[in-house]
Scaffold this motif. Structure first.
Motif, PDB file in Angstrom:
ATOM      1  N   ALA A  61       0.810  -1.222   0.000  1.00  0.00           N
ATOM      2  CA  ALA A  61       0.000   0.000   0.000  1.00  0.00           C
ATOM      3  C   ALA A  61       0.839   1.267   0.000  1.00  0.00           C
ATOM      4  N   LEU A  62       2.162   1.119   0.130  1.00  0.00           N
ATOM      5  CA  LEU A  62       3.039   2.291   0.088  1.00  0.00           C
ATOM      6  C   LEU A  62       2.962   2.954  -1.283  1.00  0.00           C
ATOM      7  N   PRO A  63       3.216   4.274  -1.365  1.00  0.00           N
ATOM      8  CA  PRO A  63       3.399   4.890  -2.675  1.00  0.00           C
ATOM      9  C   PRO A  63       4.480   4.119  -3.431  1.00  0.00           C
ATOM     10  N   ALA A  64       4.278   3.908  -4.727  1.00  0.00           N
ATOM     11  CA  ALA A  64       5.150   3.018  -5.497  1.00  0.00           C
ATOM     12  C   ALA A  64       6.625   3.432  -5.463  1.00  0.00           C
ATOM     13  N   LEU A  65       6.903   4.739  -5.447  1.00  0.00           N
ATOM     14  CA  LEU A  65       8.300   5.181  -5.404  1.00  0.00           C
ATOM     15  C   LEU A  65       8.954   4.754  -4.088  1.00  0.00           C
TER      16      LEU A  65
ATOM     17  N   ALA B 109      14.746   4.791 -12.363  1.00  0.00           N
ATOM     18  CA  ALA B 109      14.926   6.178 -11.933  1.00  0.00           C
ATOM     19  C   ALA B 109      15.038   6.259 -10.412  1.00  0.00           C
ATOM     20  N   VAL B 110      14.240   5.453  -9.720  1.00  0.00           N
ATOM     21  CA  VAL B 110      14.324   5.403  -8.258  1.00  0.00           C
ATOM     22  C   VAL B 110      15.685   4.872  -7.825  1.00  0.00           C
ATOM     23  N   ASN B 111      16.214   3.910  -8.572  1.00  0.00           N
ATOM     24  CA  ASN B 111      17.528   3.349  -8.259  1.00  0.00           C
ATOM     25  C   ASN B 111      18.613   4.422  -8.343  1.00  0.00           C
ATOM     26  N   VAL B 112      18.513   5.276  -9.358  1.00  0.00           N
ATOM     27  CA  VAL B 112      19.471   6.382  -9.496  1.00  0.00           C
ATOM     28  C   VAL B 112      19.359   7.322  -8.306  1.00  0.00           C
TER      29      VAL B 112
END
Length: 273
Positions: free
Chosen positions: A144-148, A205-208
């Motif tokens: 349920a967390l925001p996907a990012l 992009a999150v990984n960066v």
């Protein structure tokens, strides 16, 4: 129905008031609520508390934390009514968890810094939840967390077992790779394939952002704010020049956008924010 008037109420008063609100003869709205019906309220109140934190507004934070606590109290009261548990059980479980997961405070473990303390917490967490693999730890990340936020948590857990790039360059190369795969999917793929490749691009992009030590949720939020500020200036400029944005060519609007962007950079000394 009357309730004692006090200059200072406490936690017990809160639970008693919530109990009265939910009981027969109480508030019709409160009586009608269920876990599911106020689920979105919980999320909304939490984000409002976060906004108060971001704005450094102590008075507002005090109020918003109260609203979050009300949500906790309501959910606990619903379960007390059902005979499952009550707020004391919630508090007891939390205290036990805090003691068990801080062996460097309440046990014989040591933690010289924040990193050691977090490692102790995670090690105990995996043990108490009977997680034997890192995959199980990743699967336990709240859906349920925001996907990012969920992406970053999953990536951090995989990094714990060495499945990670050595530096940001690897993460950037992967970002470019996913970008190109998305372009191919747009040209030839189905909607399902495009959705998959777009998800891969966002995950990369999150990984960066993780390698750069940047909170991806916060970065995107700042980008939204910047977009609104810039769009507002474009809209003002269009009005000043008698340009109907709804009927104007995209190239004309894009020209206004670039003009505003350049002005912002000059005003901010090269910073486009």
């Amino acid at each position: 129905m009357k309730y004692p008037q006090k200059e200072q109420y406490d936690f017990n008063d809160l639970m008693e008031i919530v109990k009265i609100l939910r009981a027969p003869g109480g508030c019709p709205w409160d009586m009608a609520q269920t876990h599911q019906s106020i689920r979105s309220n919980f999320i909304e109140e939490t984000y409002e508390a976060i906004e108060a934190i971001d704005n450094g507004d102590t008075a507002l934070l005090r109020e918003e934390l109260g609203d979050v606590l009300l949500q906790v109290a309501l959910h606990a009261e619903m379960e007390r009514e059902a005979g499952a548990f009550d707020m004391n059980d919630v508090c007891s479980d939390l205290c036990q968890k805090l003691i068990v997961r801080h062996p460097h405070v309440f046990g014989d473990k040591k933690a010289d810094d924040e990193k050691d303390a977090l490692q102790n917490w995670n090690a105990v967490k995996m043990k108490t939840k009977n997680q034997k693999t890192q995959t199980e730890a990743m699967e336990s990340v709240c859906r349920a967390l925001p996907a990012l936020m969920r992406s970053e948590k999953i990536q951090r857990k995989s990094a714990k077992v060495g499945f990670d790039w050595d530096a940001v360059d690897g993460a950037l190369d992967k970002l470019y790779e996913e970008y190109n795969e998305l372009r191919v999917a747009i040209a030839h793929g189905s909607v399902e394939n495009q959705t998959e490749e777009l998800g891969d691009l966002l995950f990369s992009a999150v990984n960066v952002s993780r390698f750069l030590g940047i909170n991806s949720e916060q970065a995107l939020s700042l980008a939204c704010d910047k977009y609104i500020r810039r769009f507002s200036l474009v809209e003002q400029l269009a009005q000043e020049r008698g340009i109907d944005m709804k009927n104007a060519e995209l190239s004309q609007l894009d020209s206004l956008w670039e003009e505003v962007k350049i002005k912002q950079k000059e005003t901010n000394g090269g910073n486009s924010r």
